[in-house]
Design a protein around this motif. Structure first.
Motif, PDB file in Angstrom:
ATOM      1  N   MET A  24       0.832  -1.191   0.000  1.00 44.61           N
ATOM      2  CA  MET A  24       0.000   0.000   0.000  1.00 44.61           C
ATOM      3  C   MET A  24       0.874   1.251   0.000  1.00 44.61           C
ATOM      4  O   MET A  24       0.555   2.208  -0.694  1.00 44.61           O
ATOM      5  N   ASN A  25       1.942   1.206   0.772  1.00 46.63           N
ATOM      6  CA  ASN A  25       2.811   2.375   0.858  1.00 46.63           C
ATOM      7  C   ASN A  25       3.353   2.756  -0.518  1.00 46.63           C
ATOM      8  O   ASN A  25       3.397   3.937  -0.872  1.00 46.63           O
ATOM      9  N   PHE A  26       3.753   1.759  -1.302  1.00 48.43           N
ATOM     10  CA  PHE A  26       4.291   2.035  -2.634  1.00 48.43           C
ATOM     11  C   PHE A  26       3.228   2.623  -3.563  1.00 48.43           C
ATOM     12  O   PHE A  26       3.547   3.424  -4.444  1.00 48.43           O
ATOM     13  N   LEU A  27       1.984   2.234  -3.374  1.00 49.20           N
ATOM     14  CA  LEU A  27       0.915   2.806  -4.193  1.00 49.20           C
ATOM     15  C   LEU A  27       0.719   4.283  -3.872  1.00 49.20           C
ATOM     16  O   LEU A  27       0.486   5.091  -4.772  1.00 49.20           O
ATOM     17  N   TYR A  28       0.819   4.639  -2.609  1.00 47.81           N
ATOM     18  CA  TYR A  28       0.708   6.050  -2.242  1.00 47.81           C
ATOM     19  C   TYR A  28       1.899   6.848  -2.779  1.00 47.81           C
ATOM     20  O   TYR A  28       1.745   7.998  -3.206  1.00 47.81           O
ATOM     21  N   ILE A  29       3.071   6.243  -2.780  1.00 49.56           N
ATOM     22  CA  ILE A  29       4.241   6.902  -3.370  1.00 49.56           C
ATOM     23  C   ILE A  29       4.031   7.084  -4.872  1.00 49.56           C
ATOM     24  O   ILE A  29       4.312   8.155  -5.427  1.00 49.56           O
ATOM     25  N   ALA A  30       3.525   6.061  -5.537  1.00 54.37           N
ATOM     26  CA  ALA A  30       3.249   6.147  -6.970  1.00 54.37           C
ATOM     27  C   ALA A  30       2.218   7.227  -7.262  1.00 54.37           C
ATOM     28  O   ALA A  30       2.341   7.967  -8.255  1.00 54.37           O
ATOM     29  N   LYS A  31       1.218   7.330  -6.413  1.00 56.65           N
ATOM     30  CA  LYS A  31       0.189   8.359  -6.586  1.00 56.65           C
ATOM     31  C   LYS A  31       0.806   9.757  -6.480  1.00 56.65           C
ATOM     32  O   LYS A  31       0.505  10.644  -7.276  1.00 56.65           O
ATOM     33  N   GLY A  32       1.699   9.950  -5.513  1.00 57.90           N
ATOM     34  CA  GLY A  32       2.382  11.233  -5.368  1.00 57.90           C
ATOM     35  C   GLY A  32       3.287  11.530  -6.550  1.00 57.90           C
ATOM     36  O   GLY A  32       3.352  12.675  -7.024  1.00 57.90           O
ATOM     37  N   SER A  33       3.978  10.518  -7.037  1.00 60.66           N
ATOM     38  CA  SER A  33       4.855  10.693  -8.198  1.00 60.66           C
ATOM     39  C   SER A  33       4.045  11.056  -9.434  1.00 60.66           C
ATOM     40  O   SER A  33       4.470  11.885 -10.239  1.00 60.66           O
ATOM     41  N   ASN A  34       2.900  10.452  -9.569  1.00 62.67           N
ATOM     42  CA  ASN A  34       2.016  10.770 -10.686  1.00 62.67           C
ATOM     43  C   ASN A  34       1.582  12.242 -10.620  1.00 62.67           C
ATOM     44  O   ASN A  34       1.574  12.937 -11.635  1.00 62.67           O
ATOM     45  N   GLY A  35       1.260  12.703  -9.437  1.00 63.51           N
ATOM     46  CA  GLY A  35       0.895  14.106  -9.263  1.00 63.51           C
ATOM     47  C   GLY A  35       2.056  15.029  -9.570  1.00 63.51           C
ATOM     48  O   GLY A  35       1.864  16.126 -10.122  1.00 63.51           O
ATOM     49  N   GLU A  36       3.263  14.601  -9.251  1.00 65.92           N
ATOM     50  CA  GLU A  36       4.457  15.389  -9.559  1.00 65.92           C
ATOM     51  C   GLU A  36       4.659  15.510 -11.068  1.00 65.92           C
ATOM     52  O   GLU A  36       5.014  16.581 -11.570  1.00 65.92           O
ATOM     53  N   VAL A  37       4.434  14.433 -11.797  1.00 62.74           N
ATOM     54  CA  VAL A  37       4.533  14.483 -13.258  1.00 62.74           C
ATOM     55  C   VAL A  37       3.528  15.487 -13.808  1.00 62.74           C
ATOM     56  O   VAL A  37       3.844  16.292 -14.695  1.00 62.74           O
ATOM     57  N   ARG A  38       2.326  15.464 -13.269  1.00 67.05           N
ATOM     58  CA  ARG A  38       1.283  16.407 -13.694  1.00 67.05           C
ATOM     59  C   ARG A  38       1.726  17.849 -13.432  1.00 67.05           C
ATOM     60  O   ARG A  38       1.615  18.714 -14.296  1.00 67.05           O
ATOM     61  N   SER A  39       2.268  18.078 -12.242  1.00 64.99           N
ATOM     62  CA  SER A  39       2.739  19.404 -11.875  1.00 64.99           C
ATOM     63  C   SER A  39       3.872  19.870 -12.795  1.00 64.99           C
ATOM     64  O   SER A  39       3.893  21.021 -13.240  1.00 64.99           O
ATOM     65  N   GLN A  40       4.804  18.975 -13.065  1.00 62.10           N
ATOM     66  CA  GLN A  40       5.916  19.334 -13.954  1.00 62.10           C
ATOM     67  C   GLN A  40       5.438  19.606 -15.372  1.00 62.10           C
ATOM     68  O   GLN A  40       6.039  20.405 -16.088  1.00 62.10           O
ATOM     69  N   GLY A  41       4.367  18.940 -15.782  1.00 65.86           N
ATOM     70  CA  GLY A  41       3.782  19.221 -17.097  1.00 65.86           C
ATOM     71  C   GLY A  41       3.322  20.673 -17.192  1.00 65.86           C
ATOM     72  O   GLY A  41       3.572  21.351 -18.200  1.00 65.86           O
ATOM     73  N   TYR A  42       2.662  21.147 -16.145  1.00 65.49           N
ATOM     74  CA  TYR A  42       2.233  22.549 -16.125  1.00 65.49           C
ATOM     75  C   TYR A  42       3.436  23.486 -16.145  1.00 65.49           C
ATOM     76  O   TYR A  42       3.434  24.505 -16.839  1.00 65.49           O
ATOM     77  N   ARG A  43       4.456  23.148 -15.383  1.00 63.07           N
ATOM     78  CA  ARG A  43       5.657  23.989 -15.344  1.00 63.07           C
ATOM     79  C   ARG A  43       6.339  24.020 -16.710  1.00 63.07           C
ATOM     80  O   ARG A  43       6.796  25.076 -17.167  1.00 63.07           O
ATOM     81  N   ASP A  44       6.423  22.871 -17.368  1.00 65.05           N
ATOM     82  CA  ASP A  44       7.024  22.814 -18.699  1.00 65.05           C
ATOM     83  C   ASP A  44       6.223  23.647 -19.697  1.00 65.05           C
ATOM     84  O   ASP A  44       6.797  24.334 -20.544  1.00 65.05           O
ATOM     85  N   PHE A  45       4.914  23.574 -19.602  1.00 67.16           N
ATOM     86  CA  PHE A  45       4.056  24.358 -20.496  1.00 67.16           C
ATOM     87  C   PHE A  45       4.256  25.852 -20.248  1.00 67.16           C
ATOM     88  O   PHE A  45       4.407  26.630 -21.199  1.00 67.16           O
ATOM     89  N   ASP A  46       4.283  26.250 -18.979  1.00 65.97           N
ATOM     90  CA  ASP A  46       4.475  27.658 -18.637  1.00 65.97           C
ATOM     91  C   ASP A  46       5.829  28.186 -19.120  1.00 65.97           C
ATOM     92  O   ASP A  46       5.961  29.366 -19.456  1.00 65.97           O
ATOM     93  N   ALA A  47       6.836  27.319 -19.149  1.00 64.88           N
ATOM     94  CA  ALA A  47       8.177  27.721 -19.594  1.00 64.88           C
ATOM     95  C   ALA A  47       8.355  27.538 -21.108  1.00 64.88           C
ATOM     96  O   ALA A  47       9.455  27.706 -21.628  1.00 64.88           O
ATOM     97  N   ASP A  48       7.282  27.179 -21.813  1.00 61.07           N
ATOM     98  CA  ASP A  48       7.286  26.972 -23.269  1.00 61.07           C
ATOM     99  C   ASP A  48       8.204  25.836 -23.725  1.00 61.07           C
ATOM    100  O   ASP A  48       8.753  25.874 -24.823  1.00 61.07           O
ATOM    101  N   PHE A  49       8.379  24.821 -22.858  1.00 61.13           N
ATOM    102  CA  PHE A  49       9.120  23.631 -23.273  1.00 61.13           C
ATOM    103  C   PHE A  49       8.227  22.654 -24.034  1.00 61.13           C
ATOM    104  O   PHE A  49       8.718  21.854 -24.819  1.00 61.13           O
TER     105      PHE A  49
END
Length: 66
Positions: free
Chosen positions: A1-26
Motif C-alpha cells: 500500500m505504501n508504494f501505491l501512495y508513493i506512486a500516486k504522489g509521483s504521478n501528481g508530480e509528473v502532472r505538476s511538472q507538465g504545467y511547469r514545462d508548459f508555462d516555460a514553453d518547453f
C-alpha cells in the motif's frame, strides 16, 4: 500500500511538472493535454487498486489464486 501512495504522489508530480514545462514553453498545449490525460488515467487506476486492496480480506500472496 505504501508504494501505491508513493506512486500516486509521483504521478501528481509528473502532472505538476507538465504545467511547469508548459508555462516555460518547453511543451505545447497538445503535449500538456496528453500528459494530463495520461496522469488522470493513471490516478484512477492507482486509486482503484488502493480501494480494492483496502477492501480485500487477503494479506500478501497467501490468498492469491491463479
Amino acid at each position: 500500500m505504501n508504494f501505491l501512495y508513493i506512486a500516486k504522489g509521483s504521478n501528481g508530480e509528473v502532472r505538476s511538472q507538465g504545467y511547469r514545462d508548459f508555462d516555460a514553453d518547453f511543451i505545447n498545449q497538445e503535449e500538456l493535454n496528453e500528459i494530463l490525460k495520461m496522469t488522470e488515467s493513471i490516478k484512477f487506476k492507482i486509486n482503484g487498486l488502493i480501494f480494492r486492496l483496502k477492501n480485500s480480506d487477503g494479506k500478501g500472496y497467501k490468498n492469491y489464486k491463479k
